[in-house]
Design a protein around this motif. Structure first.
Motif, PDB file in Angstrom:
ATOM      1  N   SER A  31     -51.316 104.091  15.811  1.00 37.98           N
ATOM      2  CA  SER A  31     -50.154 103.925  15.597  1.00 37.98           C
ATOM      3  C   SER A  31     -50.295 102.305  16.977  1.00 37.98           C
ATOM      4  O   SER A  31     -51.439 101.833  17.310  1.00 37.98           O
ATOM      5  CB  SER A  31     -49.893 104.828  16.760  1.00 37.98           C
ATOM      6  OG  SER A  31     -50.186 104.669  18.168  1.00 37.98           O
TER       7      SER A  31
ATOM      8  N   ILE B 144     -52.787 109.004  14.326  1.00 40.41           N
ATOM      9  CA  ILE B 144     -51.728 109.409  13.650  1.00 40.41           C
ATOM     10  C   ILE B 144     -52.044 109.491  12.472  1.00 40.41           C
ATOM     11  O   ILE B 144     -53.436 108.879  11.600  1.00 40.41           O
ATOM     12  CB  ILE B 144     -50.241 108.350  13.885  1.00 40.41           C
ATOM     13  CG1 ILE B 144     -50.701 107.267  13.429  1.00 40.41           C
ATOM     14  CG2 ILE B 144     -49.428 108.314  14.862  1.00 40.41           C
ATOM     15  CD1 ILE B 144     -50.008 105.965  13.327  1.00 40.41           C
TER      16      ILE B 144
ATOM     17  N   TYR C 242     -49.436  98.907  12.659  1.00 39.92           N
ATOM     18  CA  TYR C 242     -50.639  99.784  12.260  1.00 39.92           C
ATOM     19  C   TYR C 242     -51.707  99.174  12.435  1.00 39.92           C
ATOM     20  O   TYR C 242     -51.515  98.018  11.790  1.00 39.92           O
ATOM     21  CB  TYR C 242     -50.135 101.261  11.729  1.00 39.92           C
ATOM     22  CG  TYR C 242     -48.702 101.087  11.882  1.00 39.92           C
ATOM     23  CD1 TYR C 242     -48.458 102.307  13.060  1.00 39.92           C
ATOM     24  CD2 TYR C 242     -47.387 101.358  10.826  1.00 39.92           C
ATOM     25  CE1 TYR C 242     -47.065 103.343  13.462  1.00 39.92           C
ATOM     26  CE2 TYR C 242     -46.170 101.751  11.361  1.00 39.92           C
ATOM     27  CZ  TYR C 242     -45.893 102.570  12.223  1.00 39.92           C
ATOM     28  OH  TYR C 242     -45.181 103.350  12.530  1.00 39.92           O
TER      29      TYR C 242
END
Length: 220
Positions: free
Chosen positions: A78, A84, A155
């Protein structure tokens, strides 16, 4: 001695049963996960087939999925540096894009993805752009600032594991690489190379995936 020997044998048997039970549980859990994700993606070929009329114009190079393919386990970082996965977007369709600062076509494509995000993002859709530079966040952040893209969070996958895993599947050959994923984390389509993601053809394809009717529907 006999008592001690019997006790040792009993201990080995008990340990084996415990280990077998744990392994059996792990195998069962793993099988359950595979079954669940497989079930979630079982309709993908039919869904992809229904999208064939939208594979035209600026989207003519998009390749529709012909087999169920769960991608929810793709892992990256993230903007805050936390681990994530794509499964965190469950419930949303996603245009999942891999890009790099050294990728010349990405310079033109990123603003188009930004415009698509502005046009269609919401509770049922989002653009998720993952940078694969290996040298840290400074250069990608400067790149986004330079091309005036502010609505696509940074990201990142500095390990490039996502690209390599997709390459093994025949889904990635260079930068940029884009996957279109449905609300269950299943690949619906993919595209190798850049595209005009803010074109009417792209918006029509995404709208069809998320079940929205285009305001400028060609049938009207």
């Amino acid at each position: 001695m006999k008592v001690l020997l019997l006790a040792a044998i009993a201990g080995v048997i008990a340990g084996s049963l415990l280990l077998y039970g744990k392994l059996g549980s792990d195998v069962h859990d793993s099988a359950t996960v595979v079954a669940n994700t497989g079930a979630a993606c079982s309709a993908v070929p039919d869904v992809a087939s229904s999208l064939d009329p939208f594979i035209q114009g600026e989207m003519a190079a998009v390749q529709l999925a012909d087999v169920p393919d769960y991608l929810g386990d793709l892992q990256f970082k993230s903007p805050e540096g936390d681990d994530i996965t794509l499964a965190d977007w469950k419930g949303k369709a996603v245009v999942f894009n891999l890009w790099a600062t050294w990728c010349a076509p990405c310079r033109a494509e990123m603003p188009a993805l930004s415009n698509l995000q502005t046009a269609l993002s919401g509770e049922d859709f989002e653009v998720v752009a993952v940078n694969i530079d290996t040298s840290g966040a400074e250069r990608p952040l400067a790149f986004l600032d330079e091309i005036d893209v502010s609505n696509l969070p940074l990201y990142a996958d500095q390990t490039t594991e996502i690209f390599n895993s997709l390459k093994k599947k025949g889904l990635a050959f260079g930068m940029p690489t884009t996957l279109i994923v449905d609300k269950d984390g299943c690949r619906v389509a993919h595209l190798s190379g850049p595209a005009h993601w803010d074109s009417e053809d792209a918006k029509a394809l995404v709208s069809a995936i998320i079940g929205k009717k285009m305001t400028d529907d060609k049938s009207s």
